[in-house]
Enzyme design. Structure first.
Site, PDB file in Angstrom:
ATOM      1  N   SER A 113       0.850  -1.189   0.000  1.00 28.27           N
ATOM      2  CA  SER A 113       0.000   0.000   0.000  1.00 28.27           C
ATOM      3  C   SER A 113       0.880   1.231   0.000  1.00 28.27           C
ATOM      4  O   SER A 113       2.017   1.205   0.503  1.00 28.27           O
ATOM      5  CB  SER A 113      -0.897   0.013   1.240  1.00 28.27           C
ATOM      6  OG  SER A 113      -1.564   1.253   1.377  1.00 28.27           O
ATOM      7  N   TYR A 138      -2.453   0.384  10.345  1.00 29.90           N
ATOM      8  CA  TYR A 138      -2.422  -0.204   9.005  1.00 29.90           C
ATOM      9  C   TYR A 138      -1.148   0.237   8.292  1.00 29.90           C
ATOM     10  O   TYR A 138      -0.469  -0.574   7.639  1.00 29.90           O
ATOM     11  CB  TYR A 138      -3.654   0.234   8.220  1.00 29.90           C
ATOM     12  CG  TYR A 138      -3.687  -0.262   6.791  1.00 29.90           C
ATOM     13  CD1 TYR A 138      -3.978  -1.589   6.504  1.00 29.90           C
ATOM     14  CD2 TYR A 138      -3.451   0.607   5.733  1.00 29.90           C
ATOM     15  CE1 TYR A 138      -4.019  -2.040   5.193  1.00 29.90           C
ATOM     16  CE2 TYR A 138      -3.495   0.170   4.418  1.00 29.90           C
ATOM     17  CZ  TYR A 138      -3.774  -1.159   4.156  1.00 29.90           C
ATOM     18  OH  TYR A 138      -3.815  -1.598   2.856  1.00 29.90           O
TER      19      TYR A 138
END
Length: 249
Positions: free
Chosen positions: A143, A155
């Site tokens: 990501s 995250y």
């Protein structure tokens, strides 16, 4: 199985029944790959396979826990037994708790870190002997949150660890002829937006799962002796690093 089919490349992808994973499976099949696809629910995997109309000669659904080495090893073994070899693995399984160090749930962080970091690591370990034999490739779906940190976001922590894992793995396996690629998407419109109460696809530019799948296929399609190590893919107009996500890919 025909001689043509038996010569087709073989790819195993984790978490491949929805979102980026499902789009990648579709493009792999269209490109002539034979594909092993994992998820935790065998029935869901079977429905997915039936829905895209792929037979067992090209698509093998295998229930597996992406965080469990024994389970992942069994999926690798099943794929090799079914198709004869393994040319690539794609660590796609992952999710976000969408919280931060101040207000998050540590128990949810535990699961996220296991899925997002341990899962890709055990996939590499389980697949490495077969990939060494085939001169294969590893693709890790990361990501932009792992490229550009955001305040207190766990995250982002997990994807930063995955970014580090990709380079650590590359240094380890490159001498064996195995390639490693990190694909780091920005904001992507996938079904997980509706899986979390109160969350919607945010306003602004987004990518499609098919666009990320295209990047994966491009990385896998590089000629022998060439590997692309990091691919960052943002929608034009996304200025920040973090794709605001909640739920599984």
């Amino acid at each position: 199985m025909s001689q043509t089919t038996s010569a087709a490349p073989v790819t195993l992808i984790t978490g491949g029944a929805t979102g980026i994973g499902a789009a990648t499976v579709g493009q792999l099949l269209a490109a002539g790959h034979r594909v092993g696809v994992t998820g935790r629910d065998q029935q869901r995997l079977e429905r997915f396979a039936a829905g895209i109309g792929a037979g067992r000669d090209v698509l093998l659904p295998v229930a597996a826990d992406a965080t469990d080495y024994a389970s992942v090893s069994q999926a690798v073994d099943a794929t090799v037994k079914e198709f004869g070899r393994l040319d690539a693995v794609i660590a796609n399984a992952g999710f976000s708790t969408h919280d931060n160090l101040a207000d998050g749930d540590p128990e949810q962080w535990r699961e996220m870190l296991l899925v997002n970091v341990l899962g890709p690591a055990v996939l590499i370990k389980a697949a490495l002997p077969e990939l060494t034999r085939s001169g294969g490739r590893v693709v890790l779906i990361g990501s932009t949150a792992g490229i550009k940190n955001t305040p207190g976001n766990m995250y982002s922590v997990s994807k930063s660890a995955l970014t580090s894992l990709a380079e650590n793995a590359r240094v380890l396996v490159t001498g064996a002829g195995v390639g490693v690629t990190l694909i780091a998407p920005g904001r992507v419109d996938t079904p997980f937006w509706s899986s979390h109460p109160g969350r919607e696809v945010p306003a602004g530019p987004v990518l499609t799962p098919e666009q990320i799948a295209g990047a994966v296929l491009w990385a896998l399609g590089q000629p022998a002796g060439v590997e692309v190590n990091t691919v960052v893919v943002r929608p034009t107009g996304q200025t920040h690093g973090r794709p605001i996500v909640s739920g599984r890919r």
